[in-house]
Design an enzyme around this catalytic site. Structure first.
Site, PDB file in Angstrom:
ATOM      1  N   ASN A  20       5.677   1.215   2.612  1.00 15.74           N
ATOM      2  CA  ASN A  20       6.414   2.480   2.691  1.00 15.74           C
ATOM      3  C   ASN A  20       7.026   2.568   4.092  1.00 15.74           C
ATOM      4  OD1 ASN A  20       7.370   5.064   2.659  1.00 15.74           O
ATOM      5  ND2 ASN A  20       5.357   6.059   2.608  1.00 15.74           N
ATOM      6  N   LYS A  59       9.217   4.627   5.155  1.00 20.49           N
ATOM      7  CA  LYS A  59       9.577   6.007   5.556  1.00 20.49           C
ATOM      8  C   LYS A  59      10.989   6.014   6.162  1.00 20.49           C
ATOM      9  CE  LYS A  59       4.679   6.744   6.081  1.00 20.49           C
ATOM     10  NZ  LYS A  59       3.569   7.531   6.611  1.00 20.49           N
ATOM     11  N   HIS A  74       4.374  11.930  -2.146  1.00 19.33           N
ATOM     12  CA  HIS A  74       3.757  11.526  -0.882  1.00 19.33           C
ATOM     13  C   HIS A  74       3.432  12.792  -0.091  1.00 19.33           C
ATOM     14  CE1 HIS A  74       3.303   9.937   3.141  1.00 19.33           C
ATOM     15  NE2 HIS A  74       3.055   8.764   2.584  1.00 19.33           N
ATOM     16  N   GLU A 116       3.813  13.580   2.874  1.00 20.31           N
ATOM     17  CA  GLU A 116       4.878  14.055   3.781  1.00 20.31           C
ATOM     18  C   GLU A 116       5.927  14.847   3.003  1.00 20.31           C
ATOM     19  OE1 GLU A 116       5.720  10.240   5.517  1.00 20.31           O
ATOM     20  OE2 GLU A 116       3.766  10.287   6.505  1.00 20.31           O
ATOM     21  N   GLU A 147      -4.296   8.712  -1.111  1.00 27.91           N
ATOM     22  CA  GLU A 147      -4.008   8.699   0.320  1.00 27.91           C
ATOM     23  C   GLU A 147      -4.581   9.963   0.962  1.00 27.91           C
ATOM     24  OE1 GLU A 147      -0.465   6.156   1.552  1.00 27.91           O
ATOM     25  OE2 GLU A 147       0.359   8.044   0.882  1.00 27.91           O
ATOM     26  N   GLY A 200      -1.319   7.488   9.110  1.00 28.14           N
ATOM     27  CA  GLY A 200      -0.745   7.346  10.448  1.00 28.14           C
ATOM     28  C   GLY A 200      -1.688   7.710  11.591  1.00 28.14           C
ATOM     29  N   SER A 257      -3.639   4.348   6.992  1.00 24.80           N
ATOM     30  CA  SER A 257      -4.092   3.484   8.091  1.00 24.80           C
ATOM     31  C   SER A 257      -4.598   2.110   7.629  1.00 24.80           C
ATOM     32  CB  SER A 257      -5.142   4.194   8.944  1.00 24.80           C
ATOM     33  OG  SER A 257      -4.544   5.312   9.599  1.00 24.80           O
TER      34      SER A 257
HETATM   35  P1  PGA Z   1       0.080   4.620   7.233  1.00 28.57           P
HETATM   36  O1  PGA Z   1       0.916   5.412   6.134  1.00 28.57           O
HETATM   37  O2  PGA Z   1      -0.243   3.272   6.668  1.00 28.57           O
HETATM   38  O3  PGA Z   1       0.981   4.549   8.418  1.00 28.57           O
HETATM   39  O4  PGA Z   1      -1.162   5.422   7.488  1.00 28.57           O
HETATM   40  C1  PGA Z   1       0.604   5.303   4.775  1.00 28.57           C
HETATM   41  C2  PGA Z   1       1.562   6.126   3.962  1.00 28.57           C
HETATM   42  O5  PGA Z   1       2.053   7.152   4.467  1.00 28.57           O
HETATM   43  O6  PGA Z   1       1.871   5.786   2.819  1.00 28.57           O
END
Ligand code: PGA
Length: 239
Positions: free
Chosen positions: A14, A16, A94, A96, A164, A170, A204
């Site tokens: 992903n 983003k 997601h 976000e 998630e 993140g 992460s």
């Molecule tokens: P990350 O993000 O691996 O940077 O924690 C995962 C995601 O948002 O799908």
């Protein structure tokens, strides 16, 4: 539709809101896909067509789709437009998007069902916040999200679920391996119809923990954000 049964592990990158043409060129030159796994690159939508698919196990995925099918909705991309451009997967719900774009479980359900109708596999994201985890509400939150965001027509052949935890995205923090496996088991046992669903873990994931996470009995792959932007690191994760 991609035959998910063929794969024991599925890895989704992903990106983003990251990347540009020179990043893509370098990335795709160096990407080494492992033929036993399914690898999906979710780039920003304007770059979706740049993925030169020279491998049967490498796919392009969108990061979002409109909940509308067509009409006067400026800025939107429909599920049928994604299909028309050979996109096989799409992230939906997601955290976000739920947090910054007010996406609801209802939106996620509509989007997922529009995608399935177009033979695109929705990757339906669910997960609890830290506050919810600390109040021991994880199972309750996940149950509500599953009930209200997974459409009736979803099954283990046409949809994926990604667990998630919002607090792990993140941050460098992850649940323990036992916690991840238990939550995945909970999701698969939520209802008889989910037993065979592939459930991916995200939050992460990096090269130093991806193997132990992916080896868990109820984990069927990973959704990777930050670490998927470094092609060498992503190659290690999918190898
Ligand atoms: P990350 O993000 O691996 O940077 O924690 C995962 C995601 O948002 O799908």
């Amino acid at each position: 539709m991609v035959n998910l049964d063929k794969y024991s592990s599925i890895f989704i990158a992903n990106w983003k809101l990251n990347g540009n043409s020179s990043f893509l060129k370098h990335y795709y030159e160096k990407l080494k896909v492992n033929s036993n796994n399914c690898t999906v690159i979710c780039s920003p939508s304007i770059y979706l067509k740049s993925l030169k698919v020279n491998n049967n196990n490498l796919f392009s995925g969108a990061q979002d789709v409109s909940s509308f099918k067509e009409g006067a909705y400026t800025g939107e991309l429909s599920a049928s437009m994604l299909k028309d451009n050979n996109i096989d997967f799409c992230l939906v719900g997601h955290s976000e998007r739920r947090q910054y774009f007010a996406e609801t479980n209802g939106n996620v359900k509509t989007k997922s069902s529009n995608l399935i109708e177009e033979n695109i596999i929705p990757i339906i994201c669910i997960g609890e916040t830290l506050e919810e985890k600390e109040k021991s509400l994880t199972e309750e939150i996940l149950s509500t999200q599953i009930k209200n965001s997974v459409p009736n027509l979803a099954n283990h052949k046409n949809a994926l679920i990604a667990y998630e935890p919002v607090w792990a995205i993140g941050t460098g923090l992850t649940p323990t391996l036992d916690e991840i496996n238990e939550v995945h088991e909970f999701i698969k046992n939520y209802d008889q119809k989910f037993i065979n669903f592939k459930v991916l873990y995200g939050g992460s994931v990096k090269s130093s923990n991806s193997k132990e996470i992916n080896d868990l009995s109820h984990v069927d792959g990973c959704l990777i954000g930050g670490a998927s932007l470094k092609v060498d690191e992503f190659n290690t994760i999918i190898s």
